[in-house]
Enzyme design. Sequence first.
Site, PDB file in Angstrom:
ATOM      1  N   TYR A 108      13.689  -0.117  11.043  1.00 40.24           N
ATOM      2  CA  TYR A 108      12.670   0.516  10.213  1.00 40.24           C
ATOM      3  C   TYR A 108      12.339   1.864  10.852  1.00 40.24           C
ATOM      4  O   TYR A 108      11.635   1.937  11.846  1.00 40.24           O
ATOM      5  CB  TYR A 108      11.437  -0.397  10.128  1.00 40.24           C
ATOM      6  CG  TYR A 108      10.272   0.178   9.366  1.00 40.24           C
ATOM      7  CD1 TYR A 108      10.453   0.889   8.183  1.00 40.24           C
ATOM      8  CD2 TYR A 108       8.961   0.000   9.819  1.00 40.24           C
ATOM      9  CE1 TYR A 108       9.388   1.408   7.487  1.00 40.24           C
ATOM     10  CE2 TYR A 108       7.878   0.503   9.123  1.00 40.24           C
ATOM     11  CZ  TYR A 108       8.097   1.214   7.953  1.00 40.24           C
ATOM     12  OH  TYR A 108       7.024   1.728   7.270  1.00 40.24           O
ATOM     13  N   ASP A 148      15.184   0.614   6.164  1.00 42.83           N
ATOM     14  CA  ASP A 148      14.471   1.735   5.578  1.00 42.83           C
ATOM     15  C   ASP A 148      14.576   2.908   6.548  1.00 42.83           C
ATOM     16  O   ASP A 148      13.948   2.909   7.600  1.00 42.83           O
ATOM     17  CB  ASP A 148      13.013   1.319   5.346  1.00 42.83           C
ATOM     18  CG  ASP A 148      12.150   2.453   4.808  1.00 42.83           C
ATOM     19  OD1 ASP A 148      12.661   3.566   4.632  1.00 42.83           O
ATOM     20  OD2 ASP A 148      10.943   2.207   4.587  1.00 42.83           O
ATOM     21  N   HIS A 245       9.486  -1.167  -2.504  1.00 41.72           N
ATOM     22  CA  HIS A 245      10.927  -1.012  -2.324  1.00 41.72           C
ATOM     23  C   HIS A 245      11.627  -2.147  -3.077  1.00 41.72           C
ATOM     24  O   HIS A 245      11.021  -3.179  -3.371  1.00 41.72           O
ATOM     25  CB  HIS A 245      11.319  -1.138  -0.849  1.00 41.72           C
ATOM     26  CG  HIS A 245      10.783  -0.068   0.035  1.00 41.72           C
ATOM     27  ND1 HIS A 245      11.590   0.881   0.634  1.00 41.72           N
ATOM     28  CD2 HIS A 245       9.518   0.189   0.466  1.00 41.72           C
ATOM     29  CE1 HIS A 245      10.850   1.680   1.389  1.00 41.72           C
ATOM     30  NE2 HIS A 245       9.591   1.279   1.305  1.00 41.72           N
TER      31      HIS A 245
END
Length: 252
Positions: A108, A148, A245
């Site tokens: 992340y 991400d 998302h």
Amino acid sequence: MKKIISWNVNGIRAAETKGLYKWMKEENPDILCLQETKAYPDVLTKKFIEPKGYYSYFASAEKKGYSGVVTYCKEKPLSVNYMGIDEFDSEGRYIELEFPQFTIINTYFPNSQSEGKRLDYKLRFNSAIMGKMNSLRDNGKKVILCGDLNVAHKEIDLANPKTNTKNPGFLPEEREWMDSFINAGYIDVFRFFDPTPGNYTWWSYRTKAREKNIGWRIDYFIITDNLLDEIDNCEILNEVMGSDHCPIRLDL
């Protein structure tokens, strides 16, 4: 065939109330990588600490309700590693699992924030990620990085590029780093299979952006080129709800 899914759930407990576990059982991935879990394992229900049929590996942030990743896998890994850099591990941003066939990194990336307040931190993280990838590749490993990345690489990767050049996730420095990453021999798998516009993985909750498909593609599978022949497909699962998302899937 192995099915690997990556998803920023924007809070695993919130996603649980929106049907995450039911979706997980129906989708039945071999590996599931979640980001922005915002939780320590001890506050989760047992089905997310130890899902039936899966091993689970968490990296949680020291700050409660912030960041964090978890990887669920049906096969027990040969090894589990963190980044080994305190300023990043303290935010639960990286977990690396080694399997006989490949190594997978669930990550992340930091948000550079308004006016680039955390841009230096993010670029240090980016550099550390590339160092990890290079080291693994140099040792002959086949590597999958997913998660991400908090950047839309090209203008095709967001709906309104012209109005976002000064916004986090589309800053010139972030995009230039992504150029250098791909130019170092790594492959953005979705783009390898699909060069078309209008494919996004994140939409703001404001202004009904998802309904209008005014989004950004900031979630990725990136692989070392020695794995490309084993990739069957990569898809954005934009019909799956439960977060701002959507999941992305890689088929080996």
